[in-house]
Design a protein around this motif. Structure first.
Motif, PDB file in Angstrom:
ATOM      1  N   GLY A 219      59.180   2.317  47.865  1.00 34.31           N
ATOM      2  CA  GLY A 219      60.455   2.278  48.571  1.00 34.31           C
ATOM      3  C   GLY A 219      61.634   2.320  47.623  1.00 34.31           C
ATOM      4  O   GLY A 219      62.748   2.668  48.001  1.00 34.31           O
ATOM      5  N   TRP A 220      61.380   1.907  46.348  1.00 34.32           N
ATOM      6  CA  TRP A 220      62.433   1.882  45.341  1.00 34.32           C
ATOM      7  C   TRP A 220      61.859   2.378  44.028  1.00 34.32           C
ATOM      8  O   TRP A 220      60.648   2.314  43.814  1.00 34.32           O
ATOM      9  CB  TRP A 220      62.963   0.459  45.112  1.00 34.32           C
ATOM     10  CG  TRP A 220      63.811  -0.068  46.201  1.00 34.32           C
ATOM     11  CD1 TRP A 220      65.173   0.027  46.300  1.00 34.32           C
ATOM     12  CD2 TRP A 220      63.370  -0.794  47.362  1.00 34.32           C
ATOM     13  NE1 TRP A 220      65.610  -0.601  47.445  1.00 34.32           N
ATOM     14  CE2 TRP A 220      64.530  -1.111  48.111  1.00 34.32           C
ATOM     15  CE3 TRP A 220      62.141  -1.217  47.822  1.00 34.32           C
ATOM     16  CZ2 TRP A 220      64.479  -1.815  49.309  1.00 34.32           C
ATOM     17  CZ3 TRP A 220      62.068  -1.911  49.012  1.00 34.32           C
ATOM     18  CH2 TRP A 220      63.231  -2.199  49.752  1.00 34.32           C
ATOM     19  N   TYR A 230      53.881   0.351  42.655  1.00 31.27           N
ATOM     20  CA  TYR A 230      53.708   1.034  43.940  1.00 31.27           C
ATOM     21  C   TYR A 230      53.134   0.070  44.978  1.00 31.27           C
ATOM     22  O   TYR A 230      52.429  -0.876  44.634  1.00 31.27           O
ATOM     23  CB  TYR A 230      52.769   2.233  43.770  1.00 31.27           C
ATOM     24  CG  TYR A 230      53.294   3.239  42.784  1.00 31.27           C
ATOM     25  CD1 TYR A 230      54.209   4.213  43.180  1.00 31.27           C
ATOM     26  CD2 TYR A 230      52.939   3.171  41.436  1.00 31.27           C
ATOM     27  CE1 TYR A 230      54.735   5.117  42.264  1.00 31.27           C
ATOM     28  CE2 TYR A 230      53.463   4.074  40.513  1.00 31.27           C
ATOM     29  CZ  TYR A 230      54.348   5.037  40.935  1.00 31.27           C
ATOM     30  OH  TYR A 230      54.881   5.924  40.030  1.00 31.27           O
ATOM     31  N   ASN A 231      53.434   0.348  46.248  1.00 29.88           N
ATOM     32  CA  ASN A 231      52.861  -0.444  47.335  1.00 29.88           C
ATOM     33  C   ASN A 231      51.512   0.147  47.745  1.00 29.88           C
ATOM     34  O   ASN A 231      51.361   1.365  47.791  1.00 29.88           O
ATOM     35  CB  ASN A 231      53.782  -0.434  48.551  1.00 29.88           C
ATOM     36  CG  ASN A 231      55.126  -1.061  48.251  1.00 29.88           C
ATOM     37  OD1 ASN A 231      55.217  -2.004  47.452  1.00 29.88           O
ATOM     38  ND2 ASN A 231      56.178  -0.556  48.863  1.00 29.88           N
ATOM     39  N   LEU A 232      50.538  -0.729  48.030  1.00 31.98           N
ATOM     40  CA  LEU A 232      49.247  -0.289  48.555  1.00 31.98           C
ATOM     41  C   LEU A 232      49.117  -0.890  49.954  1.00 31.98           C
ATOM     42  O   LEU A 232      48.533  -1.958  50.124  1.00 31.98           O
ATOM     43  CB  LEU A 232      48.101  -0.792  47.660  1.00 31.98           C
ATOM     44  CG  LEU A 232      48.233  -0.520  46.153  1.00 31.98           C
ATOM     45  CD1 LEU A 232      47.140  -1.246  45.383  1.00 31.98           C
ATOM     46  CD2 LEU A 232      48.190   0.971  45.863  1.00 31.98           C
ATOM     47  N   GLY A 246      55.282  -2.325  44.582  1.00 30.42           N
ATOM     48  CA  GLY A 246      56.513  -1.564  44.375  1.00 30.42           C
ATOM     49  C   GLY A 246      57.713  -2.436  44.718  1.00 30.42           C
ATOM     50  O   GLY A 246      58.727  -2.444  44.007  1.00 30.42           O
ATOM     51  N   ASN A 247      57.601  -3.188  45.803  1.00 30.17           N
ATOM     52  CA  ASN A 247      58.687  -4.105  46.189  1.00 30.17           C
ATOM     53  C   ASN A 247      58.898  -5.174  45.116  1.00 30.17           C
ATOM     54  O   ASN A 247      60.022  -5.580  44.835  1.00 30.17           O
ATOM     55  CB  ASN A 247      58.358  -4.811  47.505  1.00 30.17           C
ATOM     56  CG  ASN A 247      58.201  -3.844  48.659  1.00 30.17           C
ATOM     57  OD1 ASN A 247      58.548  -2.670  48.549  1.00 30.17           O
ATOM     58  ND2 ASN A 247      57.666  -4.328  49.773  1.00 30.17           N
ATOM     59  N   GLY A 258      56.401  -8.452  51.167  1.00 27.93           N
ATOM     60  CA  GLY A 258      56.365  -7.440  52.224  1.00 27.93           C
ATOM     61  C   GLY A 258      57.743  -7.360  52.847  1.00 27.93           C
ATOM     62  O   GLY A 258      58.143  -8.231  53.615  1.00 27.93           O
ATOM     63  N   LEU A 259      58.507  -6.315  52.520  1.00 26.26           N
ATOM     64  CA  LEU A 259      59.929  -6.286  52.891  1.00 26.26           C
ATOM     65  C   LEU A 259      60.241  -5.352  54.046  1.00 26.26           C
ATOM     66  O   LEU A 259      61.264  -5.475  54.690  1.00 26.26           O
ATOM     67  CB  LEU A 259      60.765  -5.857  51.676  1.00 26.26           C
ATOM     68  CG  LEU A 259      60.698  -6.773  50.454  1.00 26.26           C
ATOM     69  CD1 LEU A 259      61.428  -6.130  49.278  1.00 26.26           C
ATOM     70  CD2 LEU A 259      61.295  -8.134  50.754  1.00 26.26           C
ATOM     71  N   GLU A 260      59.360  -4.380  54.262  1.00 23.58           N
ATOM     72  CA  GLU A 260      59.702  -3.360  55.258  1.00 23.58           C
ATOM     73  C   GLU A 260      58.821  -3.486  56.489  1.00 23.58           C
ATOM     74  O   GLU A 260      57.823  -4.193  56.473  1.00 23.58           O
ATOM     75  CB  GLU A 260      59.580  -1.984  54.608  1.00 23.58           C
ATOM     76  CG  GLU A 260      60.385  -1.957  53.308  1.00 23.58           C
ATOM     77  CD  GLU A 260      60.724  -0.569  52.846  1.00 23.58           C
ATOM     78  OE1 GLU A 260      61.095   0.253  53.691  1.00 23.58           O
ATOM     79  OE2 GLU A 260      60.620  -0.329  51.635  1.00 23.58           O
ATOM     80  N   ARG A 261      59.201  -2.770  57.531  1.00 24.55           N
ATOM     81  CA  ARG A 261      58.461  -2.804  58.797  1.00 24.55           C
ATOM     82  C   ARG A 261      56.972  -2.581  58.581  1.00 24.55           C
ATOM     83  O   ARG A 261      56.576  -1.671  57.868  1.00 24.55           O
ATOM     84  CB  ARG A 261      58.981  -1.700  59.713  1.00 24.55           C
ATOM     85  CG  ARG A 261      59.993  -2.157  60.713  1.00 24.55           C
ATOM     86  CD  ARG A 261      60.524  -0.953  61.452  1.00 24.55           C
ATOM     87  NE  ARG A 261      59.546  -0.495  62.452  1.00 24.55           N
ATOM     88  CZ  ARG A 261      59.659  -0.789  63.748  1.00 24.55           C
ATOM     89  NH1 ARG A 261      60.677  -1.499  64.170  1.00 24.55           N
ATOM     90  NH2 ARG A 261      58.762  -0.346  64.603  1.00 24.55           N
ATOM     91  N   GLY A 262      56.156  -3.462  59.156  1.00 28.28           N
ATOM     92  CA  GLY A 262      54.710  -3.272  59.086  1.00 28.28           C
ATOM     93  C   GLY A 262      54.069  -3.824  57.818  1.00 28.28           C
ATOM     94  O   GLY A 262      52.858  -3.781  57.676  1.00 28.28           O
ATOM     95  N   GLN A 263      54.875  -4.320  56.883  1.00 34.29           N
ATOM     96  CA  GLN A 263      54.287  -4.870  55.647  1.00 34.29           C
ATOM     97  C   GLN A 263      54.018  -6.361  55.846  1.00 34.29           C
ATOM     98  O   GLN A 263      54.864  -7.201  55.552  1.00 34.29           O
ATOM     99  CB  GLN A 263      55.232  -4.643  54.455  1.00 34.29           C
ATOM    100  CG  GLN A 263      55.442  -3.165  54.141  1.00 34.29           C
ATOM    101  CD  GLN A 263      56.334  -2.933  52.936  1.00 34.29           C
ATOM    102  OE1 GLN A 263      57.075  -3.818  52.505  1.00 34.29           O
ATOM    103  NE2 GLN A 263      56.282  -1.725  52.395  1.00 34.29           N
TER     104      GLN A 263
END
Ligand code: ZN
Ligand code: ZN
Length: 316
Positions: A219-220, A230-232, A246-247, A258-263
């Motif tokens: 995401g960033w 990276y996010n997995l 990644g976050n 977990g910062l975003e929707r669904g995380q």
């Protein structure tokens, strides 16, 4: 190459994150090797569903409350505050994962973080080598840098008598639990509650580190540093949020990974529960921590381009 200091890692004039050799670490290697051998040989021989249930519960508690929340988000990043008794209990659970003592965990985390934030770093710190070489390097070896930075743990932690005790005895901390499990459930519980759990936890920790530094959802991006995270997303649940790496690179001080929707971030849900009961406070989140230098938001197509360009840099 001039290096920058980070938190507990203070760069000297000649500190270099690339110049070093990989050395075998006998104690760490024999420890993880023995646990894994016992798990492979005796795991199937002592299999029972109640031993598997015990393994799942003990792994979940030690990885979530201990490793992710206690060691990583609290002791290492100070992303929230609790009473010292709760801190000790959470760090103790983190020691039970069987990876290292509190000071060893801080060092392992911070030296990698320091190296990854420079403009270049050793292949081991970046997980650049192929799968099995990286497995051997990460679980059985370490980098001996020719000119490492100075490592200074804050006195409130380095002088803490409980942490000093855990540091001296971290492997032995499995023993009282092994005896208890032997008395309650026999050898099957010892094998699954100690050896299978420790070897799965250490192997899983390496796997997440391996894949979360190579490519994936992002995401960033942090410009000007040696390594991206990276996010997995598929591993968010079983890693209690740690796989949203990644976050974590984008917002290292944030208690929430977990910062975003669904995380779904179960470690964060645990911290929120502590807050609700008045047991935790002063929680750091992306919106109340200083923005990292070079941080850049990525969207849609840009994400895959970023992963590709990172691979190109690695190949170069
Ligand atoms: Zn990382
Ligand atoms: Zn971290």
């Amino acid at each position: 190459m001039k290096t920058i200091s980070t938190g507990r890692m203070i760069s000297r004039q000649d500190s270099d994150a690339e110049d070093g050799r990989v050395v075998w670490m006998p104690a760490k290697s024999i420890w993880v090797g023995a646990m894994t051998m016992i798990a492979i040989v005796f795991g199937p021989l002592t299999f029972s569903w109640n031993a598997v249930a015990l393994f799942v519960v003990m792994t979940a508690v030690t990885i979530c409350a201990g490793h992710s929340v206690g060691m990583h988000r609290l002791l290492i990043h100070r992303s929230f505050r609790v009473h010292i008794w709760i801190e000790h209990a959470l760090v103790y659970l983190g020691v039970l994962v069987g990876m290292a003592g509190p000071f060893g965990m801080i060092h392992a985390h911070d030296i990698r973080d320091w190296a990854q934030r420079q403009t270049g770093c050793h292949d081991l710190y970046a997980h650049r080598r192929p799968f099995f070489i990286d497995a051997f390097w990460q679980m059985h070896c370490a980098v001996a840098l020719r000119n490492p930075p100075d490592f200074i743990i804050e006195p409130s932690v380095s002088n803490d008598r409980f942490y000093k005790f855990l540091e001296r005895t971290w492997m032995w901390q499995q023993l009282p639990w092994a005896i208890l499990l032997l008395l309650l459930g026999g050898w099957s519980w010892v094998v699954w509650g100690i050896a299978v759990r420790v070897s799965v936890s250490l192997t899983g920790h390496w796997l997440v580190g391996h894949f979360a530094h190579r490519n994936g959802d992002q995401g960033w991006c942090v410009d000007g540093v040696a390594v991206q995270g990276y996010n997995l997303p598929r591993f968010g649940l079983v890693t209690f949020g740690e796989s949203f790496h990644g976050n974590h690179h984008a917002f290292p001080e944030s208690a929430r990974l977990g910062l975003e929707r669904g995380q779904i971030d179960l470690g964060w849900i645990f911290i929120q529960t502590l807050v609700r009961f008045g047991l935790a406070h002063s929680v750091n989140l992306p919106e109340n921590t200083p923005r990292r230098k070079g941080l850049r938001r990525l969207r849609g197509g840009e994400r895959s381009r970023s992963a590709t360009s990172n691979r190109a840099v690695k190949a170069a």
